[in-house]
Design a protein around this motif. Sequence first.
Motif, PDB file in Angstrom:
ATOM      1  N   LEU A 171       1.833  -1.353  -9.057  1.00 58.09           N
ATOM      2  CA  LEU A 171       3.243  -1.545  -8.638  1.00 58.09           C
ATOM      3  C   LEU A 171       3.677  -2.677  -9.473  1.00 58.09           C
ATOM      4  O   LEU A 171       4.952  -2.320 -10.064  1.00 58.09           O
ATOM      5  N   GLU A 172       3.050  -3.717  -9.916  1.00 59.02           N
ATOM      6  CA  GLU A 172       3.629  -4.579 -10.714  1.00 59.02           C
ATOM      7  C   GLU A 172       4.007  -4.008 -11.986  1.00 59.02           C
ATOM      8  O   GLU A 172       5.112  -4.799 -12.521  1.00 59.02           O
ATOM      9  N   THR A 173       3.573  -3.196 -12.479  1.00 57.32           N
ATOM     10  CA  THR A 173       3.864  -2.510 -14.149  1.00 57.32           C
ATOM     11  C   THR A 173       5.172  -1.697 -13.603  1.00 57.32           C
ATOM     12  O   THR A 173       6.131  -1.657 -14.423  1.00 57.32           O
ATOM     13  N   ILE A 174       5.218  -0.849 -12.833  1.00 56.97           N
ATOM     14  CA  ILE A 174       6.503  -0.221 -12.411  1.00 56.97           C
ATOM     15  C   ILE A 174       7.628  -0.894 -12.161  1.00 56.97           C
ATOM     16  O   ILE A 174       8.772  -0.648 -12.418  1.00 56.97           O
ATOM     17  N   MET A 175       7.269  -1.995 -11.329  1.00 58.12           N
ATOM     18  CA  MET A 175       8.653  -3.051 -10.800  1.00 58.12           C
ATOM     19  C   MET A 175       8.803  -4.172 -11.771  1.00 58.12           C
ATOM     20  O   MET A 175       9.610  -5.055 -11.504  1.00 58.12           O
ATOM     21  N   THR A 223       5.950 -10.843  -3.039  1.00 56.23           N
ATOM     22  CA  THR A 223       5.033 -10.326  -2.520  1.00 56.23           C
ATOM     23  C   THR A 223       4.070 -11.550  -1.675  1.00 56.23           C
ATOM     24  O   THR A 223       3.827 -12.579  -2.172  1.00 56.23           O
ATOM     25  N   TYR A 224       3.751 -11.012  -0.749  1.00 57.43           N
ATOM     26  CA  TYR A 224       3.049 -12.144   0.343  1.00 57.43           C
ATOM     27  C   TYR A 224       1.965 -11.602   1.373  1.00 57.43           C
ATOM     28  O   TYR A 224       2.261 -10.265   1.648  1.00 57.43           O
ATOM     29  N   CYS A 269       2.680  -7.701   1.839  1.00 60.16           N
ATOM     30  CA  CYS A 269       3.983  -7.151   1.879  1.00 60.16           C
ATOM     31  C   CYS A 269       5.059  -7.456   0.649  1.00 60.16           C
ATOM     32  O   CYS A 269       4.764  -8.258   0.009  1.00 60.16           O
ATOM     33  N   ILE A 270       5.620  -6.563   0.512  1.00 62.12           N
ATOM     34  CA  ILE A 270       7.019  -6.997  -0.541  1.00 62.12           C
ATOM     35  C   ILE A 270       8.072  -6.899   0.075  1.00 62.12           C
ATOM     36  O   ILE A 270       8.507  -6.084   1.072  1.00 62.12           O
ATOM     37  N   ARG A 271       9.180  -7.715  -0.651  1.00 64.03           N
ATOM     38  CA  ARG A 271      10.542  -7.847  -0.153  1.00 64.03           C
ATOM     39  C   ARG A 271      11.488  -8.506  -0.997  1.00 64.03           C
ATOM     40  O   ARG A 271      10.705  -9.165  -2.055  1.00 64.03           O
ATOM     41  N   LEU A 300       0.978  -1.438  -0.112  1.00 62.45           N
ATOM     42  CA  LEU A 300      -0.122  -0.044   0.110  1.00 62.45           C
ATOM     43  C   LEU A 300       1.028   1.131   0.104  1.00 62.45           C
ATOM     44  O   LEU A 300       0.671   2.117  -0.877  1.00 62.45           O
ATOM     45  N   PHE A 301       1.914   1.335   0.944  1.00 57.49           N
ATOM     46  CA  PHE A 301       2.772   2.472   1.009  1.00 57.49           C
ATOM     47  C   PHE A 301       3.615   2.640  -0.460  1.00 57.49           C
ATOM     48  O   PHE A 301       3.709   3.632  -0.812  1.00 57.49           O
TER      49      PHE A 301
END
Length: 1017
Positions: A470-474, A483-484, A493-495, A450-451
Amino acid sequence: MYTIPSSRSETIAIPDKLRESLSCLDVVWSDMFQAVDINPEEAREHESDFLKGAPPKWLNLSEEENSTLVKRDGFTDLTQLIKRKKRKSCLITDVSLQYQPGSGGSTLSMQVLWCFRKDLRCAKVIDSDLDTKQLSKQVLDLFLLSNEKHAKQDRKTVLLLLDTKNKLDNHLQEDLIEEIHTRGINTDFPVVIILNCRTADFTLTDTLILNTRLSEEQIRQFKEKLMQQIRLQRKGQRKVTTINLLYHEASGGSTLASEVLRDLREEFTCETLTESFRTETAGNKDELTREIENTANGLLRIYETHNNTVLLLLDNKGEKLLRYLLKSLLLKLKRVDQTNHPAFIIINACWKKVVRAPGDVKLKMELLPEEKDRFAQKKLWLESKHKEMSQKLHAFNVMQGGFQKEDAEKLITEEMVNHIEKDTKSSSTRLLSFLALINSYVPGSHLLKLFCEDFISRREQPTDEENPKLETIMKPFEGLIVTYSEGEQEDQCIRLAHPMIADACLKILTEHKLTRFDIALDFLNSMVEGNESNYEKICKSMFITRPEGLMEKEKFSRLILDIMYESENYTEQCIYLLQLASGLFCKDPFYPQALARFYYIKVKEENKYSEAERWAKMAVERDPQNSYISDTLGQIHKNHLRKIWIEAGETCTDVENVLAIAQSAIDAFKDVEKAAENESENDTGFNNRGLFGFLQVCKIIHSRPFQHFEQKHSDFISDLRGDVESRYDFFEWYLAFSRLSLNKEEPDYFHEDVDESYRKYFTQTSQTDETTLNEKKMKSFGGLLHFLKSDINVLKRYKSTFDNPQSDNETQTVLYILANITLSQSGDPCEKTEDLQARLQKLWLREMKDRSPEFYLLILLLFWPDEAQPGITNPPNLEKCLRKMRESYKRKYQKYLSGRYLVPLFFYGKGKGLERLVHVSKLHQTALELLTEGDGRVEIKDLPRVNGQIRNHKVFAIRREKQIKVSPHDPSSVCKPGQVSFYLGFNIRGPVAYNIRYEENSFRGAYYMKTDRTKTT
């Protein structure tokens, strides 16, 4: 559905109401997933996410999907340890799993819980800010299968996994025992086995234990583990690392270590330290220091000649020598450029008379040969199942490849590098840099999706009236990111997939004109600002938390240290970052404190101390009650004073300035003392840094360079004498009666500075320093105990000091009796026990108030009931003595010693009279370790077992028809009523039962059974 193991049958259903009340626990049900139709696509997706790098879920461990996971070498060790522990007769026991982030520690701990789910009641503590009292209640509810007072109970051991990112309160075990006592639980088996899963940095140090009577195969496996540790440390960037190899004298540990050096001579420059060093005494310390300096210089020349890691074997050189050598090497290596490998890996091989099997399991980012085979087989299986997709299972592939930096770096494709080169300011590159930073410095951390989307929406132009996803940008970096969702959270969350991938990304970014400073600054401005509460823990870990070093904690956080190595302009950069963080977290005192420390330790400008003082005062304003925050101000002034002492010395003429700085330091440390006194009222532990810092300042101001200040300086020194003596007196008993923890003492310099400060202020012209100190030690209980550990001959020379004490002078009599007990430990002539008892009894009958715990300790030592002892007319009432001793301890020492380990001063021995008292220094180190760390199976040949009894979770020693209450050294060993035996020790709080053993047979002697006639004390 929702069944757990039962004590009466295989499983039992848990009541709905009870299940819903277990809010702190993630329970692993015995029938988990058995009655659920698992969607194959969903299972495949979970499997793929996990292998890519998402945290494990229980579904990954279900029987249908179990073949996905590789069991690392620690799985068997851990399950065997738990099987041994569950047979132990105690209330609580624990097993430790230490792991490097990214090595699979969380997965392994969950595998273990899954393995035991049909045998033990398995639960994982939910990762949040926990109230340990509430957690304890829920764990006991799960053990009893009931949270109602008179409900029917079904008891079964709980296997409790602690794998929380936040450190749980250290009082969890105390709270569990208190809850067990409250519920009146008696048991033959553990209520709780705590699986304590915690991160560790094995690239710095580790301890390996080699037992005796091992098979050839076991010796081969141990050798592999030693080489695994050496190669792991070789990967790190520490300048010096250590491996402690503890081995039984009959195990051939020295030979094995030499063989390892021989096997690795192609990879390392291998050396064995053969020189013998003199034993340290007060008189030869300078000579020993020179010897070690010469050795360190020689080793440094070897390293510089070969420019290769030196693998150095120290064979039975001792802990103290290792510390001195480390100190010298680390000091010299500060002048050597940073390299990508350690200069020295030191194997410190020490033989022990008794070596106990390790009670923990370690998981490292280095595979053993058998693990490599298992991972290779699994890779083939995954390739056949997932085809080309198997190449994107990055977390698995990094592990399978043996945690090699090169493998992680290869995952960053040329397209990714081109994208970074093209625009380091793009949202995708910046988000990647944030993830690389936090996952490298705070492994396991994440950003909320979200952030991240909010960050993108503020910087990217919307298309078709929608913000870019986000998926497009990254997308350029999608293979590196997972992502989980965590637990019940809906927020995703993403890491990055693995900490080593984060390190590799950070390396690429810094090679393309993005420094760690740039990334950290952007992260604070773009992600943290406005969302401070969500990033509080991550930022504290990155900017504040100081990692452990070999000798002490590092001066700053790992990120700050790396920025210092990375940039020539590091001073301004570090200050700017800490100032910004301090402004964002405007109520947190630790940021201005870190800034103050940075100014006085690293900044070179003239105004460094005034700036450091300004930030230290801001930290105090934010938390005026915190003594550890207040301490920084004292350290600043002390450091300023020391700098003048070192640089100006006798050329310094500004007496007013020097004395003003000294006075500021003294005032600051007195403020620390006041804050520590207030803190300690809550029994949270006492911060001694104010008292110690005061003595250090006094030692510096009394040093030779300042003594030419004459009258003003002389008056200043004279005014400090009383304060120096009172603080010396504090540390005399404080260090005699306690230490930091069971296995950790204060550093060597602590004792040295305390003694040195007293010598400087009280040595007369006609005296030597040692004479002054010895005469002082003769006047206190703690001081007399010191001679048993140092030189008993000193006490013999001063014996006349104690002769003919006034019978009505309690202080003189107490010291006289202790001096006689002390002399008896070396077999020297001393007054008869009966005469000492008469002196003590006379004082006892005076019924004085506010007596010291030391007085009551002597009553216990001399009047402890003994069958071989002749009858004493009207002996002191030990029940009354113990009650008064506890009251006296609480009044005089408790707030200062709370949280510290109370050392045993004497043990009850086999002799008669004073000979039955055995000072702790007279026991072999092995016996002492067994007493304090062993269990009921331990046998100590020099000490007798004392018969006792347990009732209502209280321990009583039974002697001559008396039952005397004693404290258990290990409260968890008091698990049920019954007849017991134990070794009896005495600390400053009273009698203590060590190694409690439940006895199968009745007590020897008919009178032990006459409980109705037995007096309880």
